[in-house]
Design a protein around this motif. Structure first.
Motif, short mmCIF file in Angstrom:
data_model
loop_
_atom_site.label_atom_id
_atom_site.label_comp_id
_atom_site.label_asym_id
_atom_site.label_seq_id
_atom_site.Cartn_x
_atom_site.Cartn_y
_atom_site.Cartn_z
N LEU A 60 0.39 3.29 4.21
CA LEU A 60 0.53 2.43 4.05
C LEU A 60 1.93 1.89 3.41
O LEU A 60 2.42 2.54 2.20
CB LEU A 60 -0.22 1.65 2.89
N LEU A 61 2.90 1.88 4.34
CA LEU A 61 3.98 1.18 3.01
C LEU A 61 4.29 -1.14 3.39
O LEU A 61 4.31 -1.79 3.53
CB LEU A 61 5.47 0.94 4.32
N GLU A 62 4.08 -0.99 1.76
CA GLU A 62 3.49 -2.57 1.31
C GLU A 62 4.74 -2.98 0.62
O GLU A 62 5.70 -2.73 -0.36
CB GLU A 62 2.47 -2.70 0.36
N PHE A 63 5.03 -4.01 1.28
CA PHE A 63 6.21 -5.00 0.49
C PHE A 63 5.78 -5.95 -0.26
O PHE A 63 4.94 -7.03 0.95
CB PHE A 63 7.97 -5.49 1.80
N GLU A 64 5.47 -6.75 -0.81
CA GLU A 64 5.49 -8.36 -1.50
C GLU A 64 6.09 -8.34 -1.93
O GLU A 64 6.27 -8.40 -3.79
CB GLU A 64 3.43 -8.17 -2.00
N GLU A 88 4.35 -13.83 0.31
CA GLU A 88 4.60 -13.44 1.30
C GLU A 88 4.55 -11.79 1.15
O GLU A 88 5.52 -11.38 0.11
CB GLU A 88 5.69 -14.05 1.29
N LYS A 89 4.14 -11.78 2.51
CA LYS A 89 3.49 -9.49 2.01
C LYS A 89 3.74 -9.18 3.31
O LYS A 89 3.66 -9.87 4.86
CB LYS A 89 2.12 -9.66 1.17
N MET A 90 3.67 -8.21 3.88
CA MET A 90 3.41 -7.15 4.61
C MET A 90 3.48 -5.95 4.22
O MET A 90 3.81 -5.41 3.52
CB MET A 90 5.52 -7.16 5.28
N VAL A 91 2.49 -4.89 5.78
CA VAL A 91 2.13 -4.40 5.25
C VAL A 91 2.14 -3.27 6.23
O VAL A 91 1.68 -3.59 7.35
CB VAL A 91 0.68 -4.17 4.87
N GLY A 126 8.79 -3.18 -2.96
CA GLY A 126 7.83 -1.69 -2.36
C GLY A 126 6.95 -0.99 -2.97
O GLY A 126 7.40 -0.88 -4.05
N ASN A 127 6.41 -0.25 -1.86
CA ASN A 127 5.06 0.48 -2.35
C ASN A 127 4.08 1.15 -1.25
O ASN A 127 4.13 1.15 -0.51
CB ASN A 127 4.03 -0.52 -3.39
N ILE A 128 4.22 2.68 -1.83
CA ILE A 128 4.16 3.53 -0.23
C ILE A 128 2.56 4.73 -0.33
O ILE A 128 2.55 5.25 -2.24
CB ILE A 128 5.26 4.30 0.12
N LYS A 129 2.26 4.26 0.01
CA LYS A 129 0.80 5.54 -0.02
C LYS A 129 1.04 6.25 1.05
O LYS A 129 1.13 5.64 1.89
CB LYS A 129 -0.37 4.44 0.47
N LEU A 130 0.64 7.78 0.56
CA LEU A 130 0.98 8.88 1.75
C LEU A 130 -0.59 9.47 0.97
O LEU A 130 -0.75 9.94 0.26
CB LEU A 130 2.32 9.85 1.67
#
Length: 642
Positions: free
Chosen positions: A578-582, A595-598, A480-484
């Motif tokens: 942005l809640l990013e998971f790759e 495989e990725k989901m945002v 995960g990677n989170i941008k606020l």
């Protein structure tokens, strides 16, 4: 020694989106056969065999359609009062029974009934539409079950539920009405069965794809730029909600049952309703400020009659012939990837010809059906011996299909020691039960799906079921990677995103009363008259919490001054969450086609950002509470459609 009790390890659960079925007069001899009281019998005559009928026997399991609704169009022999296309509003009919050769509907039709071939047979432009809600997808190979140990009846409910760690079924409950009567003492004097309720279903999956977010939010569009060597075109424009479409005769032979069709339409649609949209369309990107998208849909072909194809889910958008091309993906030919562009994943977790999905909320939620089979011994429906009546070899298989399911609320969460998890709560309208073993000659009628034994049992079938080879691992917290508000939040301990759909089920007085008592052999008791007939979505709400380590009070200051974070007012994507998971490459850290989901949140407020002094004198944490207006999701994987 064979087990004498039901065991959880050999239970099976599969699901599928619900879809409608359109029956034309050219499909078979369809006749308004008889009317008795408030019920009309529609019968299939002759010996027609196609993907809907076998020797004019309907391919749906007996009484699987009880509770589904029907509307008619007419330009032929049907009475105008029965049809929805004659300017008088028409009628909506409810199916109370389907026995293979006939469908029984209520209220009674105005069309004249004849018990021999006559003027009441469907003629040119007479059409029967079985509506999608509460209607499972038809299985073109389903047949009548006549022999114990040879189950033949089925629906195309073959999709992988997910990496489910827990499930609670929406068990049937009887709402009993109890009355005390003046003058008859203190005890209850009268008890009367009331409505039947199938609510309270839930499950939790470790998310290996974003698939279930479609059923939580409601809408899906896809992005794909590859061509194929098997294309076709529409013969005529399609309507919103169509489950059967006509292809151009010159190229319809390029499409076979089991293929996926990408309906690539250059027309665009709005994907927001919470603010005035901008003119930017989604290009397949995982970020950016976009409020529109091309109406690019994908569907699986579950049946074909002449140049018409049956779809596994109704279309969400209309499509004109002038703006639409159709790309055919032949998943049955994975060795011809270069031409069919079937999504596949390599040994290093890189996807060849990936599919991108855009999920968002609008006016409706799709419904789904859930097939659940439980047994005592590890044999499938064909291997069970109900004629042995409990002796060794009899699995006593119990198969139920929960129909008309819709999500009521959901919660997506992860922390610093777990996979990304999604908890889904849902209600069902009614439950079909295979009661064959209660008949005079016991038999298992319904051939239940067993996911890894006979359904997702090959590499091709795994792609179709949504658990493609190499895709089974869930997104982990370290993916995960989170941008606020334009900042990478590097020290997040956990987050939870909750949503509600406002879904409410309604029982109605709908002319389906049944005077006779219910029998134990009824697959759906009382003709479905006591079950939910409508399930309607209401207002949506979302909220999010995020626990972070405090290294700067920036979010506290933004909260206390009531700052609005909005791409609408700023015209910039810098304010997004942005809640990013790759998922990682095998032997690498990232991939252009992994495989990725945002999860994208455009407009929100931070309403809480406490900064307390911890009792243990350790790290200072803050649990931010965030209130979004709406969310959208972009995902990339191997699943042709969710």
């Amino acid at each position: 020694m064979p087990s004498t009790v039901y065991k959880g390890d050999i239970a099976e659960v599969t699901f599928a989106p619900e879809t409608g079925l359109t029956i034309k007069h050219t499909d078979a001899t369809v006749q308004v056969y008889a009317t008795t009281g408030n019920t009309t019998e529609i019968r299939f005559l002759g010996t027609t065999t196609n993907n809907i009928l076998k020797s004019s026997r309907f391919r749906f399991p007996v009484n699987m359609l009880v509770g589904s609704q029907v509307v008619f169009e007419t330009g032929g022999n049907l009475n105008n009062g029965d049809a929805a296309n004659q300017g008088n509003g028409g009628k909506t009919f409810t199916i109370t029974k389907n026995d293979g050769i006939s469908i029984f509907i209520t209220p009674a039709m105005a069309s004249t009934a004849h018990n021999t071939a006559g003027t009441s047979a469907f003629a040119s432009n007479d059409v029967m539409h079985i509506l999608p809600y509460k209607t499972p997808p038809i299985d073109k190979d389903s047949d009548k079950t006549t022999v114990a140990g040879n189950a033949e009846e089925s629906c195309k409910i073959d999709q992988f539920l997910g990496i489910a760690s827990a499930i609670t079924l929406p068990e049937t409950k009887m709402d009993l009405k109890r009355y005390h009567v003046v003058g008859l003492g203190r005890d209850t004097s009268i008890q009367v069965p009331g409505k039947i309720i199938t609510e309270g279903g839930s499950f939790e999956v470790n998310m290996h794809t974003a698939r279930w977010l479609k059923y939580c939010l409601g809408n899906e569009l896809i992005h794909s730029t590859e061509s194929s060597n098997s294309n076709t075109a529409l013969d005529s424009a399609t309507a919103v909600g169509a489950s059967r479409i006509t292809l151009a005769s010159a190229s319809s032979s390029n499409v076979a049952v089991g293929d996926y069709i990408e309906i690539r339409d250059t027309a665009t649609t709005s994907i927001v309703s919470d603010h005035e949209e901008n003119a930017t369309s989604w290009s397949g990107a995982f970020s950016g400020d976009f409020d529109r998208a091309e109406t690019h849909e994908c569907r699986r072909v579950i049946g074909k009659i002449s140049h018409d194809i049956l779809l596994d889910e109704p279309l969400k958008y209309s499509h004109a012939t002038s703006t639409t091309t159709i790309i055919v993906r032949k998943v049955s030919s994975p060795t011809d990837i270069a031409n069919t562009k079937v999504a596949a994943i390599s040994a290093t977790s890189q996807i060849t010809f990936p599919v991108k999905h855009l999920l968002f909320s609008k006016s409706i939620l799709p419904s789904f059906c859930l097939e659940v089979s439980q047994r005592r011994i590890d044999v499938d429906s064909d291997g069970s011996r109900p004629d042995l009546n409990g002796a060794p070899g009899d699995s006593k298989e119990l198969t139920r299909v929960y129909r008309g399911c819709k999500v009521t609320d959901f919660s997506m969460t992860t922390d610093n020691d777990a996979a990304l998890r999604l908890s889904v709560n849902f209600n069902s309208a009614l439950c079909y039960t295979d009661t064959g073993r209660l008949e005079g000659t016991p038999l298992t009628r319904y051939a239940a799906h067993r996911m890894f034994d006979d359904t997702a049992n090959t590499e091709v079938n795994r792609i179709v079921s949504g658990i493609g080879k190499g895709t089974q691992k869930p997104f982990m917290f370290y993916n995960g990677n989170i941008k606020l508000a334009g900042q990478n939040v590097a020290q997040v301990f956990s987050f939870t995103l909750n949503g509600t759909t406002g879904m409410v089920g309604h029982h109605t007085i709908n002319s389906t009363s049944q005077a006779t008592a219910g029998a134990t052999t009824d697959q759906v008791p009382f003709g479905g008259s006591r079950n939910v007939s409508l399930m309607v979505e209401g207002q949506t709400t979302y909220d999010m919490t995020m626990e972070i380590a405090v290294d700067d009070p920036i979010f506290f200051h933004k909260m206390r001054t009531g700052q609005e974070f909005s791409t609408t007012s700023s015209g910039s994507a810098a304010n997004q969450i942005l809640l990013e998971f790759e998922k990682n490459l095998i032997g690498g850290t990232s991939a252009a086609n992994s495989e990725k989901m945002v999860i994208i949140i455009d407009d929100y407020y931070i309403v809480e950002a406490p900064i307390q002094i911890p009792e243990d004198k350790g790290i200072v944490k803050s649990t931010l509470r965030i209130m979004p207006k709406a969310i959208k999701v972009v995902a990339r994987d191997t699943i042709p459609k969710y």
